[in-house]
Design a protein around this motif. Structure first.
Motif, PDB file in Angstrom:
ATOM      1  N   ALA A  97      48.657  76.619  79.164  1.00 14.90           N
ATOM      2  CA  ALA A  97      49.188  76.016  77.933  1.00 14.90           C
ATOM      3  C   ALA A  97      50.067  77.010  77.178  1.00 14.90           C
ATOM      4  N   ALA A  98      49.646  78.272  77.130  1.00  9.97           N
ATOM      5  CA  ALA A  98      50.418  79.292  76.427  1.00  9.97           C
ATOM      6  C   ALA A  98      51.754  79.554  77.108  1.00  9.97           C
ATOM      7  N   VAL A  99      51.780  79.536  78.441  1.00 10.82           N
ATOM      8  CA  VAL A  99      53.036  79.755  79.167  1.00 10.82           C
ATOM      9  C   VAL A  99      54.010  78.609  78.910  1.00 10.82           C
ATOM     10  N   VAL A 100      53.505  77.385  78.893  1.00 13.63           N
ATOM     11  CA  VAL A 100      54.370  76.238  78.596  1.00 13.63           C
ATOM     12  C   VAL A 100      54.950  76.378  77.185  1.00 13.63           C
ATOM     13  N   GLY A 101      54.105  76.728  76.221  1.00 15.18           N
ATOM     14  CA  GLY A 101      54.595  76.939  74.851  1.00 15.18           C
ATOM     15  C   GLY A 101      55.563  78.097  74.760  1.00 15.18           C
ATOM     16  N   GLN A 102      55.308  79.140  75.508  1.00 17.04           N
ATOM     17  CA  GLN A 102      56.166  80.322  75.499  1.00 17.04           C
ATOM     18  C   GLN A 102      57.539  80.002  76.074  1.00 17.04           C
ATOM     19  N   ILE A 103      57.587  79.271  77.163  1.00 18.46           N
ATOM     20  CA  ILE A 103      58.870  78.898  77.753  1.00 18.46           C
ATOM     21  C   ILE A 103      59.637  77.980  76.794  1.00 18.46           C
ATOM     22  N   ARG A 109      64.908  79.058  71.349  1.00 15.10           N
ATOM     23  CA  ARG A 109      65.359  80.208  70.559  1.00 15.10           C
ATOM     24  C   ARG A 109      64.524  80.411  69.284  1.00 15.10           C
ATOM     25  N   ALA A 110      63.248  80.050  69.349  1.00 17.90           N
ATOM     26  CA  ALA A 110      62.326  80.298  68.239  1.00 17.90           C
ATOM     27  C   ALA A 110      61.723  81.686  68.466  1.00 17.90           C
ATOM     28  N   LEU A 111      62.514  82.717  68.185  1.00 14.36           N
ATOM     29  CA  LEU A 111      62.140  84.074  68.574  1.00 14.36           C
ATOM     30  C   LEU A 111      60.910  84.592  67.857  1.00 14.36           C
ATOM     31  N   GLY A 112      60.693  84.205  66.613  1.00 11.79           N
ATOM     32  CA  GLY A 112      59.492  84.633  65.901  1.00 11.79           C
ATOM     33  C   GLY A 112      58.238  84.150  66.616  1.00 11.79           C
ATOM     34  N   VAL A 113      58.223  82.891  67.021  1.00 12.29           N
ATOM     35  CA  VAL A 113      57.084  82.321  67.757  1.00 12.29           C
ATOM     36  C   VAL A 113      57.024  82.942  69.158  1.00 12.29           C
ATOM     37  N   HIS A 114      58.194  83.109  69.779  1.00 13.00           N
ATOM     38  CA  HIS A 114      58.260  83.605  71.152  1.00 13.00           C
ATOM     39  C   HIS A 114      57.693  85.020  71.278  1.00 13.00           C
ATOM     40  N   VAL A 116      55.584  86.629  69.126  1.00  9.38           N
ATOM     41  CA  VAL A 116      54.159  86.651  68.792  1.00  9.38           C
ATOM     42  C   VAL A 116      53.333  86.018  69.913  1.00  9.38           C
ATOM     43  N   LEU A 117      53.772  84.869  70.401  1.00 10.19           N
ATOM     44  CA  LEU A 117      53.045  84.212  71.483  1.00 10.19           C
ATOM     45  C   LEU A 117      53.084  85.065  72.755  1.00 10.19           C
ATOM     46  N   GLY A 118      54.186  85.755  72.986  1.00 12.01           N
ATOM     47  CA  GLY A 118      54.274  86.640  74.145  1.00 12.01           C
ATOM     48  C   GLY A 118      53.252  87.767  74.081  1.00 12.01           C
ATOM     49  N   THR A 119      53.087  88.330  72.901  1.00 16.83           N
ATOM     50  CA  THR A 119      52.095  89.389  72.721  1.00 16.83           C
ATOM     51  C   THR A 119      50.687  88.859  72.976  1.00 16.83           C
ATOM     52  N   LEU A 120      50.392  87.698  72.425  1.00 19.10           N
ATOM     53  CA  LEU A 120      49.075  87.086  72.651  1.00 19.10           C
ATOM     54  C   LEU A 120      48.883  86.701  74.111  1.00 19.10           C
ATOM     55  N   LEU A 121      49.954  86.231  74.737  1.00 20.02           N
ATOM     56  CA  LEU A 121      49.877  85.821  76.135  1.00 20.02           C
ATOM     57  C   LEU A 121      49.559  87.009  77.047  1.00 20.02           C
ATOM     58  N   VAL A 122      50.215  88.144  76.808  1.00 21.61           N
ATOM     59  CA  VAL A 122      49.940  89.329  77.626  1.00 21.61           C
ATOM     60  C   VAL A 122      48.488  89.772  77.432  1.00 21.61           C
ATOM     61  N   SER A 123      47.984  89.696  76.217  1.00 19.63           N
ATOM     62  CA  SER A 123      46.580  90.042  75.979  1.00 19.63           C
ATOM     63  C   SER A 123      45.660  89.101  76.746  1.00 19.63           C
ATOM     64  N   GLY A 124      45.941  87.815  76.701  1.00 14.95           N
ATOM     65  CA  GLY A 124      45.134  86.838  77.432  1.00 14.95           C
ATOM     66  C   GLY A 124      45.200  87.045  78.935  1.00 14.95           C
ATOM     67  N   VAL A 125      46.376  87.399  79.436  1.00 13.14           N
ATOM     68  CA  VAL A 125      46.538  87.672  80.864  1.00 13.14           C
ATOM     69  C   VAL A 125      45.657  88.845  81.280  1.00 13.14           C
ATOM     70  N   LEU A 126      45.639  89.889  80.464  1.00 15.48           N
ATOM     71  CA  LEU A 126      44.825  91.062  80.800  1.00 15.48           C
ATOM     72  C   LEU A 126      43.334  90.755  80.732  1.00 15.48           C
TER      73      LEU A 126
END
Length: 172
Positions: A97-103, A109-114, A116-126
């Protein structure tokens, strides 16, 4: 003196859980983590002025989405028929779900969301990576695990993966 109740019949032994779903989960989680690392690198390169890194970032996002779907399928197989815990399945579904939202945020071009969500996504991946590698592999068929000095017994619970909340034994 009242008669004692009849003894319950022993529960039938469960077949050992297959090893391959957990191995597939570990491989997929590792691939997802490596692709997430490439995403961070290409994003950093783009922010440093290498504008051609944006295309690599987009292509890696597609590969990351495919790898997360493989991880989700592997987590389903760890749970059914592997009788493993539900936790990896929840983690993989959350990552999907996070990857779909991130893409969507990236292409929108919602860079603020992109970011922040990218940072959270990498944490979740780890976290999902560590969790996948912490699950013990079931014993191979015909190769029972040894848990005592006498070499007798099934130290891994008969090949079943542990349920969350149950005792966790650490080999020494």
């Amino acid at each position: 003196m009242s008669p004692s109740p009849p003894a319950a019949a022993p529960a039938p032994a469960l077949a050992a859980a297959p090893r391959w779903p957990l191995i597939l989960l570990r491989a997929a989680a590792t691939a997802v983590a490596l692709l997430a690392l490439l995403q961070v690198e290409s994003a950093g390169s783009f922010l440093n002025g290498a504008f051609d890194a944006l295309a690599a970032h987009a292509h890696t996002a597609t590969a990351l989405a495919a790898a997360v779907l493989v991880q989700l399928a592997a987590a389903v197989l760890v749970r059914w028929p592997g009788r493993g815990p539900l936790r990896p399945l929840g983690a993989a579904a959350g990552l999907a779900a996070a990857v779909v939202g991130q893409i969507g945020a990236g292409y929108g071009r919602a860079l603020g969301v992109h970011v922040v969500l990218g940072t959270l996504l990498v944490s979740g991946v780890l976290f999902a990576l560590v969790d996948a590698w912490r699950l013990p592999l079931p014993a191979r068929a015909g190769h029972p695990a040894k848990d005592g000095a006498d070499g007798e017994g099934e130290g891994d619970g008969g090949g079943r993966l542990p349920r969350p909340g149950g005792p966790l034994e650490v080999a020494q």
